[in-house]
Design an enzyme around this catalytic site. Structure first.
Site, short mmCIF file in Angstrom:
data_model
loop_
_atom_site.label_atom_id
_atom_site.label_comp_id
_atom_site.label_asym_id
_atom_site.label_seq_id
_atom_site.Cartn_x
_atom_site.Cartn_y
_atom_site.Cartn_z
N CYS A 34 0.80 -1.22 0.00
CA CYS A 34 0.00 0.00 0.00
C CYS A 34 0.84 1.27 0.00
CB CYS A 34 -0.84 0.07 1.27
SG CYS A 34 -1.89 -1.34 1.51
N GLY A 60 0.49 0.29 -5.13
CA GLY A 60 -0.73 -0.49 -5.06
C GLY A 60 -1.67 -0.09 -6.18
N ASN A 134 -0.38 1.07 5.84
CA ASN A 134 0.59 0.34 5.02
C ASN A 134 1.34 -0.59 5.97
OD1 ASN A 134 3.68 1.24 3.28
ND2 ASN A 134 2.42 -0.56 3.10
N GLY A 135 1.22 -1.89 5.76
CA GLY A 135 1.90 -2.85 6.62
C GLY A 135 1.03 -4.06 6.88
N TYR A 277 13.51 -2.44 -4.68
CA TYR A 277 12.47 -2.49 -5.71
C TYR A 277 11.26 -1.61 -5.46
CZ TYR A 277 8.68 -4.43 -8.55
OH TYR A 277 7.62 -4.58 -9.39
#
Ligand code: SF4
Length: 492
Positions: A34, A60, A134-135, A277
């Site tokens: 996310c 995302g 996010n996580g 990445y």
């Protein structure tokens, strides 16, 4: 009887963004879950958030959402698909207010469905609350079961909704104390944005595993922005101020900006894969340029696995900076021997045996004059299952290359991630059960070399303040796999 006051307004998604979006089947990468973006104190908060999410789209692509507040009421809109599909101009115009939080999602915990799109927004006894995350929480199932046992009804499958319920049942009064109380119950990786009617609150987990940073709009000195990556600030003309510190809570409201440390201190462990990445190369994380770090990975890789070839070719886009570093270090030519199509979007075409390279060919095309008759070093950021590397090498050989040597600008990925990244199961990770020589044979590379973990950390300045569990198996937040997803990933 009085009608309960409805403080939350939910808009309908456009028809094309209601359905679940398909995934690219031939994408052999780890995927970030996310991106989050927030703004406080801007008259065009919804538009700013839309642009911010657009800049975070690489984090995302399954769903997008924005919640705004006009100071008395929250307005929410969430839909499946890319940011540009999820919102029309008219819908953005119906999200009023000077504060907003937004989210782009690629599912890890929870299926790809509109009910799991974020931000979540609810009315509860003390007002309205929105949250995006996010996580991944490592104890989400445990906490969820406890909450369900005491009567909580969940609307989604995601970890994030756990925060909403924990905040709602907290006995604390002030919202920051309710959030701190909720955070005390969970374990795992989280960069969170909360929003009430009159405040935006940002929190990063004690180890700072997932990124989160703070910026300011210089044209409006009291307008603050928050983003997973600073690349989103550039687009809206905001200035990067600093990263949100691990374990820090930042509260922004009409009285200004405050910082709290409600969580026990822990050693910082930022996700090292962001540099490999996930993050955009024009971002800066933890004070380090992602682009320059990738270039340094390439230089170190060249020292560890030198190969004098005619040409060094990146697998675009993420392999480009490392290939530039590799080529400079070995003194070879850098050329774009593969071209990426930026218009593929996502496809669910399942390649038939007769066209089994179709999936990769949708994304990458060989540049024959660069490759024909040459000894080629190909630089990629990682190998996950090995299937894509094999197809890329075949594509390069078919274009006439004499030799193809594969170099990877990260160590072998051997372990799944439990901290917010979508990874295959341990069994599917080719490096978990195959040696480098075996992987070279499978991919048909003439030689294969991976960047070492020591080399990677050295290129990052030598400190071990990073999570590298997917390379080393050293999980910084220990846990026993209990959920179906966790057990599937470790192969129990
Ligand atoms: S396990 Fe890997 S992908 Fe997951 S947070 Fe750690 S370094 Fe990042």
């Amino acid at each position: 009887m009085l009608e309960p006051k409805r403080r939350l307004v939910v808009l309908d998604p456009p028809a094309r963004a209601r359905a679940s979006a398909p995934r690219l089947e031939d994408d052999d990468h780890f995927h970030d879950e996310c991106g989050v973006f927030g703004v406080f104190g801007h008259s065009e908060a919804a538009n700013m958030t839309y642009l911010g999410l657009h800049a975070l789209q690489h984090r995302g692509q399954e769903s997008a959402g924005i919640v705004t507040s006009d100071g008395g009421q929250l307005y929410a809109h969430r839909a499946m698909g890319l940011v540009t599909d999820a919102f029309t101009q008219e819908q953005l115009g119906r999200l009023p207010g000077r504060q907003a939080i937004g989210h782009v999602r690629y599912s890890t915990a929870g299926a790809s469905h509109i009910k799991n799109a974020q931000p979540f927004a609810v009315d509860y006894a003390r007002g309205s609350l929105a949250v995006c995350h996010n996580g991944n929480l490592t104890n989400a199932d445990e906490v969820r079961s406890e909450l369900e046992a005491r009567g909580s009804i969940f609307q989604s499958d995601t970890d994030t909704e756990v925060f909403v319920h924990l905040v709602a049942i907290s006995k604390e009064i002030a919202i920051e104390d309710r959030i701190a109380d909720a955070l005390g119950r969970v374990k795992g990786a989280y960069s969170l944005l909360f929003m009430t009617e009159d405040a935006v609150i940002a929190v990063r987990d004690p180890m700072g595993i997932r990124p989160l940073c703070l910026g300011i709009l210089p044209s409006k000195k009291d307008a603050h922005v928050l983003s997973s990556e600073p690349c989103a600030f550039e687009l809206i003309g905001a200035e990067y101020v600093r990263d949100v510190e691990p374990g820090e809570m930042i509260i922004i409201d009409s009285s200004g900006i405050r910082s709290m440390r409600p969580l026990p201190k822990a050693p910082p462990r930022q996700c090292v894969f962001e540099y490999v990445y996930f993050a955009r190369p024009d971002s800066q994380l933890g004070g380090k340029s992602v682009y320059q770090t990738r270039e340094a990975f390439g230089r170190t890789l060249a020292r560890e696995h030198p190969m004098q070839a005619d040409v060094v070719v990146p697998v675009p886009d993420s392999g480009v900076p490392a290939a530039i570093g590799y080529a400079a270090e070995v003194g070879s030519r850098f050329e774009m021997g593969l071209i990426r199509s930026h218009y593929v979007g996502r496809t669910f075409i399942e390649p038939q045996e007769s066209i089994r390279h179709f999936g990769v060919r949708l994304k990458l095309s060989p540049v024959e004059p660069v490759l024909r008759g040459r000894r080629v070093v190909v630089i990629d950021d990682s190998i996950v299952r090995g299937t894509t590397s094999r197809k890329i090498i075949k594509m390069i050989r078919d274009a006439g290359a004499k030799e193809v040597h594969l170099r990877i600008s990260s160590p072998p990925t051997q372990w799944p991630c439990f901290y917010g990244i979508d990874t295959p199961t341990r069994r599917e990770l080719i490096a978990s059960s195959h040696s480098t020589d075996e992987i070279a044979r499978y991919t048909t590379a003439d030689s294969l070399g991976y960047l070492s973990l020591e080399g990677m950390l050295g290129a990052l300045g030598g400190s071990d303040s990073f999570c590298h569990a997917c390379f080393s198996g050293k999980y910084e937040i220990p846990f026993t796999p209990t959920s179906k997803r966790q057990m599937r990933l470790v192969g129990v």
